[in-house]
Scaffold this active site. Sequence first.
Site, PDB file in Angstrom:
ATOM      1  N   GLU A   1      80.209  33.469   5.263  1.00 22.73           N
ATOM      2  CA  GLU A   1      79.018  33.982   4.561  1.00 22.73           C
ATOM      3  C   GLU A   1      79.273  34.064   3.064  1.00 22.73           C
ATOM      4  O   GLU A   1      78.445  33.659   2.248  1.00 22.73           O
ATOM      5  CB  GLU A   1      78.670  35.395   5.053  1.00 22.73           C
ATOM      6  CG  GLU A   1      78.051  35.451   6.421  1.00 22.73           C
ATOM      7  CD  GLU A   1      77.523  36.854   6.720  1.00 22.73           C
ATOM      8  OE1 GLU A   1      76.684  37.340   5.963  1.00 22.73           O
ATOM      9  OE2 GLU A   1      77.967  37.447   7.709  1.00 22.73           O
TER      10      GLU A   1
ATOM     11  N   ASN B   1      67.473  35.515   2.363  1.00 23.96           N
ATOM     12  CA  ASN B   1      68.264  36.384   3.239  1.00 23.96           C
ATOM     13  C   ASN B   1      69.466  35.612   3.760  1.00 23.96           C
ATOM     14  O   ASN B   1      69.404  34.398   3.953  1.00 23.96           O
ATOM     15  CB  ASN B   1      67.394  36.823   4.428  1.00 23.96           C
ATOM     16  CG  ASN B   1      68.147  37.719   5.401  1.00 23.96           C
ATOM     17  OD1 ASN B   1      68.810  38.676   4.997  1.00 23.96           O
ATOM     18  ND2 ASN B   1      68.039  37.424   6.695  1.00 23.96           N
TER      19      ASN B   1
ATOM     20  N   HIS C   1      72.023  35.530   7.075  1.00 29.14           N
ATOM     21  CA  HIS C   1      72.073  36.010   8.462  1.00 29.14           C
ATOM     22  C   HIS C   1      73.310  35.413   9.143  1.00 29.14           C
ATOM     23  O   HIS C   1      73.572  34.212   8.997  1.00 29.14           O
ATOM     24  CB  HIS C   1      70.800  35.596   9.201  1.00 29.14           C
ATOM     25  CG  HIS C   1      70.726  36.145  10.586  1.00 29.14           C
ATOM     26  ND1 HIS C   1      70.263  37.419  10.855  1.00 29.14           N
ATOM     27  CD2 HIS C   1      71.094  35.616  11.783  1.00 29.14           C
ATOM     28  CE1 HIS C   1      70.326  37.642  12.147  1.00 29.14           C
ATOM     29  NE2 HIS C   1      70.831  36.565  12.742  1.00 29.14           N
TER      30      HIS C   1
ATOM     31  N   ASP D   1      63.586  37.015  10.107  1.00 27.88           N
ATOM     32  CA  ASP D   1      64.536  35.916  10.317  1.00 27.88           C
ATOM     33  C   ASP D   1      63.868  34.570  10.589  1.00 27.88           C
ATOM     34  O   ASP D   1      64.438  33.718  11.275  1.00 27.88           O
ATOM     35  CB  ASP D   1      65.490  36.239  11.482  1.00 27.88           C
ATOM     36  CG  ASP D   1      66.383  37.431  11.198  1.00 27.88           C
ATOM     37  OD1 ASP D   1      66.672  37.684  10.014  1.00 27.88           O
ATOM     38  OD2 ASP D   1      66.798  38.105  12.159  1.00 27.88           O
TER      39      ASP D   1
ATOM     40  N   GLY E   1      78.257  46.057   2.037  1.00 28.45           N
ATOM     41  CA  GLY E   1      78.172  45.380   0.752  1.00 28.45           C
ATOM     42  C   GLY E   1      79.200  44.294   0.503  1.00 28.45           C
ATOM     43  O   GLY E   1      79.449  43.943  -0.654  1.00 28.45           O
ATOM     44  N   SER E   2      79.759  43.699   1.571  1.00 31.46           N
ATOM     45  CA  SER E   2      80.756  42.652   1.301  1.00 31.46           C
ATOM     46  C   SER E   2      80.100  41.404   0.705  1.00 31.46           C
ATOM     47  O   SER E   2      80.715  40.720  -0.130  1.00 31.46           O
ATOM     48  CB  SER E   2      81.549  42.310   2.568  1.00 31.46           C
ATOM     49  OG  SER E   2      80.756  41.609   3.491  1.00 31.46           O
ATOM     50  N   ASN E   3      78.879  41.107   1.106  1.00 29.95           N
ATOM     51  CA  ASN E   3      78.189  39.960   0.490  1.00 29.95           C
ATOM     52  C   ASN E   3      77.798  40.263  -0.948  1.00 29.95           C
ATOM     53  O   ASN E   3      77.879  39.391  -1.817  1.00 29.95           O
ATOM     54  CB  ASN E   3      76.973  39.563   1.325  1.00 29.95           C
ATOM     55  CG  ASN E   3      77.366  38.754   2.538  1.00 29.95           C
ATOM     56  OD1 ASN E   3      77.695  37.579   2.426  1.00 29.95           O
ATOM     57  ND2 ASN E   3      77.375  39.395   3.708  1.00 29.95           N
TER      58      ASN E   3
ATOM     59  N   LEU F   1      60.770  43.547   5.587  1.00 27.53           N
ATOM     60  CA  LEU F   1      59.920  43.756   4.407  1.00 27.53           C
ATOM     61  C   LEU F   1      58.502  43.347   4.754  1.00 27.53           C
ATOM     62  O   LEU F   1      58.272  42.229   5.227  1.00 27.53           O
ATOM     63  CB  LEU F   1      60.442  42.919   3.232  1.00 27.53           C
ATOM     64  CG  LEU F   1      61.728  43.415   2.589  1.00 27.53           C
ATOM     65  CD1 LEU F   1      62.289  42.354   1.654  1.00 27.53           C
ATOM     66  CD2 LEU F   1      61.513  44.730   1.857  1.00 27.53           C
TER      67      LEU F   1
HETATM   68  C1  GRF Z   1      76.040  40.301   6.962  1.00 29.55           C
HETATM   69  O1  GRF Z   1      76.589  39.794   8.151  1.00 29.55           O
HETATM   70  C2  GRF Z   1      74.729  39.640   6.649  1.00 29.55           C
HETATM   71  O2  GRF Z   1      74.677  38.307   7.043  1.00 29.55           O
HETATM   72  C3  GRF Z   1      73.769  40.439   7.489  1.00 29.55           C
HETATM   73  O3  GRF Z   1      74.236  41.770   7.389  1.00 29.55           O
HETATM   74  C4  GRF Z   1      75.641  41.758   7.158  1.00 29.55           C
HETATM   75  C5  GRF Z   1      75.886  42.569   5.929  1.00 29.55           C
HETATM   76  O4  GRF Z   1      77.253  42.726   5.635  1.00 29.55           O
HETATM   77  N1  GRF Z   1      72.406  40.264   7.062  1.00 29.55           N
HETATM   78  P1  GRF Z   1      77.694  43.241   4.210  1.00 29.55           P
HETATM   79  O5  GRF Z   1      76.975  44.573   3.987  1.00 29.55           O
HETATM   80  O6  GRF Z   1      77.293  42.224   3.193  1.00 29.55           O
HETATM   81  O7  GRF Z   1      79.165  43.418   4.305  1.00 29.55           O
END
Ligand code: GRF
Length: 216
Positions: free
Chosen positions: A179, A107, A109, A150, A11-13, A93
């Site tokens: 990201e 998404n 990536h 993707d 969940g860092s994003n 999905l």
């Molecule tokens: C990220 O690298 C994102 O690009 C990919 O999965 C990873 C998720 O990381 N789709 P986080 O859970 O957001 O830390």
Amino acid sequence: MRLAILVSGRGSNLAAVLNGIRDRRLPNVLAVLVVSNRPAIPALDIAARHGVPTVVLDRASFGNAGARDAAIGLAVSNSGADVALLAGYDQLLRGPYFDKFAGRTINIHPSLLPRHGGRGMMGAAVHAAVLASGDVETGVTIHEVTDELDAGPVLAQVRVAVQPGDTAEGLAARVRAVEHRLLVSTLRSLPARDSPSDLSGRMAAGPSAEDARVDA
Ligand code: GRF
């Protein structure tokens, strides 16, 4: 924009987006729902700390993957979301999701798609593949989601240099920081109601110079 976020793990994003909302760097975004396909993951705690409603829709609770995907689409639709963001969501999905949710799904990536995307290309596997290929650069891609993994139209990309002696972990950490920045800058400029083609045209101009820089 009303935003639903789909997650599967760390969940860092998600945190980058919710922190951006909290710090008023995303005045156009309201997080309305976090959907997880796994129980008890850190991303759910992050959502709870920010007061965002969560729902867990795991595969084991449904007869088949299509029924689960339909339930996810319905939850997103019922939240009133305009946009769904896959932020580390680790499954494809299928059509039933898109039948239930007609809004835009995007998404993030951790590579320069189409390089190092597709089946199995998640997390550390992506960065290991970049190093094994000898690529001198990798990066981050944000793209429209279709029912092909993707493969939807690219909205934004930023390059990240591969450094001599890089490990998958070191590269992953540098890419992850990029990201987080690209996600916030892209959401900030994402119109809520434009058609996807309008959006592609707008993003083709690129994010701000700061966000688009190549990380050394
Ligand atoms: C990220 O690298 C994102 O690009 C990919 O999965 C990873 C998720 O990381 N789709 P986080 O859970 O957001 O830390």
